[in-house]
Design a protein around this motif. Structure first.
Motif, mmCIF file in Angstrom:
data_model
loop_
_atom_site.group_PDB
_atom_site.id
_atom_site.type_symbol
_atom_site.label_atom_id
_atom_site.label_comp_id
_atom_site.label_asym_id
_atom_site.label_seq_id
_atom_site.Cartn_x
_atom_site.Cartn_y
_atom_site.Cartn_z
ATOM 1 N N ALA A 186 -12.859 22.529 -10.115
ATOM 2 C CA ALA A 186 -13.103 21.395 -11.006
ATOM 3 C C ALA A 186 -13.065 20.091 -10.218
ATOM 4 C CB ALA A 186 -12.078 21.371 -12.135
ATOM 5 N N ALA A 187 -12.118 19.975 -9.306
ATOM 6 C CA ALA A 187 -12.032 18.779 -8.478
ATOM 7 C C ALA A 187 -13.265 18.665 -7.578
ATOM 8 C CB ALA A 187 -10.759 18.809 -7.629
ATOM 9 N N GLN A 188 -13.746 19.802 -7.054
ATOM 10 C CA GLN A 188 -14.951 19.780 -6.221
ATOM 11 C C GLN A 188 -16.157 19.328 -7.032
ATOM 12 O OE1 GLN A 188 -15.018 23.814 -4.714
ATOM 13 N NE2 GLN A 188 -14.600 23.097 -2.623
ATOM 14 N N HIS A 189 -16.292 19.872 -8.231
ATOM 15 C CA HIS A 189 -17.414 19.483 -9.094
ATOM 16 C C HIS A 189 -17.345 18.001 -9.448
ATOM 17 C CE1 HIS A 189 -19.172 23.411 -9.519
ATOM 18 N NE2 HIS A 189 -18.010 23.938 -9.895
ATOM 19 N N LYS A 190 -16.142 17.534 -9.730
ATOM 20 C CA LYS A 190 -15.980 16.117 -10.049
ATOM 21 C C LYS A 190 -16.343 15.266 -8.837
ATOM 22 C CE LYS A 190 -12.882 12.770 -12.078
ATOM 23 N NZ LYS A 190 -11.629 12.536 -12.778
ATOM 24 N N THR A 191 -15.893 15.697 -7.649
ATOM 25 C CA THR A 191 -16.211 14.971 -6.421
ATOM 26 C C THR A 191 -17.714 14.939 -6.184
ATOM 27 O OG1 THR A 191 -14.101 15.617 -5.459
ATOM 28 C CG2 THR A 191 -15.799 14.885 -3.934
ATOM 29 N N ILE A 192 -18.374 16.057 -6.379
ATOM 30 C CA ILE A 192 -19.831 16.121 -6.207
ATOM 31 C C ILE A 192 -20.515 15.193 -7.208
ATOM 32 C CG2 ILE A 192 -21.842 17.626 -6.474
ATOM 33 C CD1 ILE A 192 -20.040 19.905 -5.325
ATOM 34 N N GLY A 193 -20.047 15.194 -8.433
ATOM 35 C CA GLY A 193 -20.604 14.306 -9.455
ATOM 36 C C GLY A 193 -20.415 12.844 -9.095
ATOM 37 N N LEU A 194 -19.217 12.512 -8.601
ATOM 38 C CA LEU A 194 -18.950 11.126 -8.206
ATOM 39 C C LEU A 194 -19.799 10.714 -7.006
ATOM 40 C CD1 LEU A 194 -15.066 11.007 -8.646
ATOM 41 C CD2 LEU A 194 -16.796 9.885 -10.074
ATOM 42 N N GLN A 195 -20.002 11.656 -6.073
ATOM 43 C CA GLN A 195 -20.857 11.358 -4.919
ATOM 44 C C GLN A 195 -22.297 11.120 -5.370
ATOM 45 O OE1 GLN A 195 -20.075 14.776 -2.460
ATOM 46 N NE2 GLN A 195 -18.509 13.707 -1.256
ATOM 47 N N ALA A 196 -22.756 11.890 -6.332
ATOM 48 C CA ALA A 196 -24.104 11.695 -6.864
ATOM 49 C C ALA A 196 -24.214 10.329 -7.546
ATOM 50 C CB ALA A 196 -24.456 12.809 -7.842
ATOM 51 N N GLN A 197 -23.201 9.969 -8.325
ATOM 52 C CA GLN A 197 -23.209 8.655 -8.974
ATOM 53 C C GLN A 197 -23.201 7.532 -7.949
ATOM 54 O OE1 GLN A 197 -19.826 8.617 -11.593
ATOM 55 N NE2 GLN A 197 -20.894 9.714 -13.226
ATOM 56 N N LEU A 198 -22.425 7.717 -6.891
ATOM 57 C CA LEU A 198 -22.374 6.717 -5.835
ATOM 58 C C LEU A 198 -23.737 6.593 -5.160
ATOM 59 C CD1 LEU A 198 -20.777 4.755 -4.063
ATOM 60 C CD2 LEU A 198 -20.118 6.707 -2.643
ATOM 61 N N GLY A 199 -24.389 7.717 -4.922
ATOM 62 C CA GLY A 199 -25.722 7.696 -4.330
ATOM 63 C C GLY A 199 -26.715 6.967 -5.218
ATOM 64 N N LEU A 200 -26.650 7.237 -6.511
ATOM 65 C CA LEU A 200 -27.534 6.538 -7.449
ATOM 66 C C LEU A 200 -27.242 5.037 -7.469
ATOM 67 C CD1 LEU A 200 -27.665 8.998 -10.480
ATOM 68 C CD2 LEU A 200 -29.537 8.363 -8.960
ATOM 69 N N ALA A 201 -25.964 4.698 -7.483
ATOM 70 C CA ALA A 201 -25.588 3.278 -7.505
ATOM 71 C C ALA A 201 -26.092 2.576 -6.251
ATOM 72 C CB ALA A 201 -24.070 3.131 -7.628
ATOM 73 N N ARG A 202 -25.962 3.234 -5.108
ATOM 74 C CA ARG A 202 -26.469 2.642 -3.861
ATOM 75 C C ARG A 202 -27.981 2.491 -3.926
ATOM 76 N NH1 ARG A 202 -22.808 5.991 0.462
ATOM 77 N NH2 ARG A 202 -20.950 4.679 0.299
ATOM 78 N N GLY A 203 -28.647 3.487 -4.463
ATOM 79 C CA GLY A 203 -30.101 3.413 -4.601
ATOM 80 C C GLY A 203 -30.521 2.274 -5.508
ATOM 81 N N PHE A 204 -29.820 2.118 -6.635
ATOM 82 C CA PHE A 204 -30.126 1.025 -7.554
ATOM 83 C C PHE A 204 -29.851 -0.320 -6.900
ATOM 84 C CE2 PHE A 204 -29.267 4.007 -11.310
ATOM 85 C CZ PHE A 204 -30.614 4.265 -11.463
ATOM 86 N N ARG A 205 -28.753 -0.401 -6.151
ATOM 87 C CA ARG A 205 -28.418 -1.650 -5.482
ATOM 88 C C ARG A 205 -29.493 -2.020 -4.464
ATOM 89 N NH1 ARG A 205 -23.863 -0.966 -1.877
ATOM 90 N NH2 ARG A 205 -25.460 -0.857 -0.292
ATOM 91 N N GLN A 206 -29.953 -1.032 -3.717
ATOM 92 C CA GLN A 206 -31.002 -1.295 -2.734
ATOM 93 C C GLN A 206 -32.298 -1.697 -3.428
ATOM 94 O OE1 GLN A 206 -31.079 2.281 -0.428
ATOM 95 N NE2 GLN A 206 -29.327 1.696 0.822
ATOM 96 N N ALA A 207 -32.602 -1.055 -4.543
ATOM 97 C CA ALA A 207 -33.805 -1.411 -5.295
ATOM 98 C C ALA A 207 -33.671 -2.827 -5.855
ATOM 99 C CB ALA A 207 -34.052 -0.408 -6.419
ATOM 100 N N ASP A 208 -32.486 -3.156 -6.362
ATOM 101 C CA ASP A 208 -32.240 -4.510 -6.875
ATOM 102 C C ASP A 208 -32.367 -5.537 -5.757
ATOM 103 O OD1 ASP A 208 -31.798 -3.557 -9.421
ATOM 104 O OD2 ASP A 208 -29.612 -3.667 -9.305
ATOM 105 N N GLU A 209 -31.856 -5.201 -4.580
ATOM 106 C CA GLU A 209 -31.938 -6.113 -3.440
ATOM 107 C C GLU A 209 -33.395 -6.331 -3.043
ATOM 108 O OE1 GLU A 209 -30.740 -8.628 -0.352
ATOM 109 O OE2 GLU A 209 -29.625 -7.875 -2.066
ATOM 110 N N ALA A 210 -34.169 -5.254 -3.025
ATOM 111 C CA ALA A 210 -35.590 -5.380 -2.672
ATOM 112 C C ALA A 210 -36.329 -6.218 -3.717
ATOM 113 C CB ALA A 210 -36.224 -4.000 -2.548
#
Length: 78
Positions: free
Chosen positions: A12-36
């Protein structure tokens, strides 16, 4: 039983970690898109300002030319 519960918790902790990493990746992608998008908007605004400045300079140059021509004609008439 204790081992199974621990394994489930770890999974469960691994799944949560994977989910959080995916959210972080999306947030970084959105931030980069916003910056562009922000950089494009800044460049568009700078281009628009430059175009207005060119228009103003042309108008001032035409006015100066007209004023100089009028002064020359007035000087010729004297």
């Amino acid at each position: 039983m204790f081992g199974l519960t621990t394994t489930r918790r770890l999974r469960a902790a691994q799944h949560k970690t994977i989910g959080l990493q995916a959210q972080l990746g999306l947030a970084r992608g959105f931030r980069q898109a916003d910056e562009a998008a922000r950089q494009r908007a800044e460049q568009d605004l700078a281009d628009e300002i430059d175009a207005h400045l060119v228009t103003i300079r042309r108008a001032l140059a035409a006015e100066d030319t007209h004023t100089a021509d009028a002064a020359a004609e007035a000087g010729d008439g004297q």
